[in-house]
Design an enzyme around this catalytic site. Structure first.
Site, PDB file in Angstrom:
ATOM      1  CG  HIS A 156      -1.750  -1.207   1.429  1.00 12.98           C
ATOM      2  ND1 HIS A 156      -2.998  -1.552   0.776  1.00 12.98           N
ATOM      3  CD2 HIS A 156      -1.213  -2.356   2.068  1.00 12.98           C
ATOM      4  CE1 HIS A 156      -3.441  -2.798   1.189  1.00 12.98           C
ATOM      5  NE2 HIS A 156      -2.287  -3.354   1.996  1.00 12.98           N
ATOM      6  CB  SER A 277      13.523  22.259 -15.327  1.00 13.43           C
ATOM      7  OG  SER A 277      12.869  23.388 -15.372  1.00 13.43           O
ATOM      8  CE  LYS A 283      11.745  19.867 -11.766  1.00 10.78           C
ATOM      9  NZ  LYS A 283      10.484  19.298 -11.187  1.00 10.78           N
ATOM     10  CD  GLU A 290       8.871  12.335 -15.415  1.00 11.90           C
ATOM     11  OE1 GLU A 290       7.837  12.859 -15.383  1.00 11.90           O
ATOM     12  OE2 GLU A 290      10.054  12.769 -15.563  1.00 11.90           O
TER      13      GLU A 290
END
Ligand code: ARG
Length: 457
Positions: A156, A277, A283, A290
């Site tokens: 979970h 970024s 970043k 992804e």
């Protein structure tokens, strides 16, 4: 240009129909397998006397030349010729005349395209199997270094029990092993020859389907020509296998994306596989992971695409089936691209052991082992569960860990607890206590790692 099927037509085809019905823009990649299939068909024709040996040799050699031209990008494609099969046959005819006009004897584009697809899928299965082995190998390769790192295990997405870090890597090896087994099983059903089923009914000509099947490395000719002409099960089964691979890759990607966050801080990806970024200078984004997660959508989408395509089609071939290739090719390209990138990321990612260790004692990772300690002392499981639950609540109130409770506090909760309880408290003790086959304890993980190493030795 006259159509190969133009005998019964007087009027010309509307150019918009040619553009609408063409598949050359996406089936050109079948060129090599189409040529292999045609060469086997020609050899079979020579064997049964439908071609002389000299005719067969001329056809095979010319097909070879055409294949080489296509591979070098020197072969012009034109929508009027519809698909790769027509392009190759018309080039053969323009070079060999009447001899070239004999190749299509005893077959149809329906069994031809099914044969091409099966040869292509067979090759794709072998390629993807190799890439899956590379991914497994990458996990196995880094596992010895991660055998002494204890990391939280989750259910979970809540802290559950501690495991050896390599247990995670070998979990992915198991998933990809099942994927490989599924592909191997799928390959057995793919590897049945459609060739010679002709349009839908077979042929009155004396073809030898066993022989062409054998030449192409198929295990047997398919037994029902109507089935061959309509069957795309093998594409649905194959893309289902790919969809599961994509699901596994996506789970891995998601997990590592989480682990790269400041919130987790468990993992640092290699620079070569992260991007920055355009506005936020600090970043370091896990874009590759992804996109592995995101591209899984395209692979999975092939399955409903193909099921929808075949649903309700009457036997046998229907032109709808031409729309199978776009989904299949995209699924193959996408899964191959993901699998090709994965090993470098797997091997190159660095576990942030200090960060992991700094928070390892949070979240009561040792609660289950404490419960099992009580069970070993003769406490019934449900009672032990409740007792440890109360101790956890006590710790929550005191803002401390189970290991920080005094022996008398522990004994107040359960009189069976003795001084040796300290040996199961704390995440390292908890993981050391894991002994069962397949568990996340060090010995069990090392045992599995040995088996994986042997597999790749
Ligand atoms: N390009 C076609 C396809 O991909 C080849 C088969 C065409 N057969 C036919 N009878 N028109 O399905």
């Amino acid at each position: 240009m006259a159509k190969a099927w133009g005998g019964r037509f007087e009027g010309k085809t509307d150019p918009r129909v040619e553009r609408f019905t063409e598949s050359i823009s996406f089936d050109a990649r079948l060129a090599a397998v189409d040529i292999t299939g045609s060469q086997a068909h020609a050899r079979m024709q020579a064997k049964v006397g439908l071609l002389t040996q000299a005719e067969c040799d001329a056809i095979c050699a010319t097909l070879e030349t055409i294949g080489a031209e296509i591979a070098r990008g020197e072969f012009p494609f034109r929508v009027e010729l519809e698909d790769i099969h027509m392009h190759i046959e018309s080039a053969l005819i323009s070079r060999l005349g009447d001899v070239g006009r004999k190749l299509h004897t005893g077959r149809s584009r329906n069994d031809q395209v099914a044969t091409d697809l099966k040869l292509y899928i067979r090759g794709a299965i072998d390629q993807i199997d190799g890439l899956l082995a590379d991914v497994q190998h990458a996990f196995v390769e880094r596992s010895p270094n991660d055998l002494d790192i204890v990391i939280p295990g989750y259910t979970h997405l809540q802290r559950a029990q501690p495991v050896i870090a390599a247990h995670y890597w070998l979990a992915y090896c198991e998933k990809f092993q099942r994927d490989r087994e599924r592909l191997a099983d799928c390959r057995r059903r793919v590897n049945i020859s459609p060739l010679g089923a002709a349009a839908l009914a077979g042929t009155s000509l004396p073809i030898d389907r066993d022989y062409s099947a054998k030449l192409l490395g198929f295990t047997a000719p398919a037994a029902n020509s109507l089935d061959v002409s309509s069957d795309r099960d093998f594409l649905i089964e194959f893309t289902s296998c790919l969809a599961l691979i994509a699901a596994h890759l996506s789970t891995w990607a998601e997990e590592w994306i989480l682990w790269c966050t400041t919130e987790f801080g468990y993992l640092k990806l290699p620079d070569a596989y992260t991007t920055g970024s355009s506005i936020m200078p600090q970043k370091r984004n896990p874009d590759v992971l992804e996109l592995v997660r995101g591209k899984s959508a395209r692979v999975m989408a092939a399955v409903p695409h193909l099921l929808t395509l075949v649903k309700g089609l009457p036997l046998a071939y229907n032109r709808d089936l031409q729309e199978d290739k776009i989904a299949v090719f995209d699924a193959v390209d996408t899964i191959v691209a993901c699998l090709e990138l994965a090993p470098a990321i797997i091997v190159g990612a660095a576990l942030q052991t200090d960060r992991i260790a700094a928070r390892l004692e949070e979240g009561f990772l040792d609660a289950t082992t404490l419960m099992e300690y009580l069970i070993k002392k003769g406490v019934p499981m449900r009672t032990a569960h409740e007792t440890v639950g109360k101790l956890v609540a006590l710790c929550d109130g005191k803002k401390c860990r189970l290991a920080e409770l005094s022996l008398s506090e522990l004994q107040t909760a359960c009189s069976q607890i003795q001084a040796d309880v300290s040996q199961v408290l704390g995440a390292h003790n908890a993981v050391a206590a894991l002994k069962s086959y397949g568990s996340g304890g060090r010995a069990a993980v090392a045992q599995q790692l040995e088996l994986w190493k042997q597999k790749f030795a």
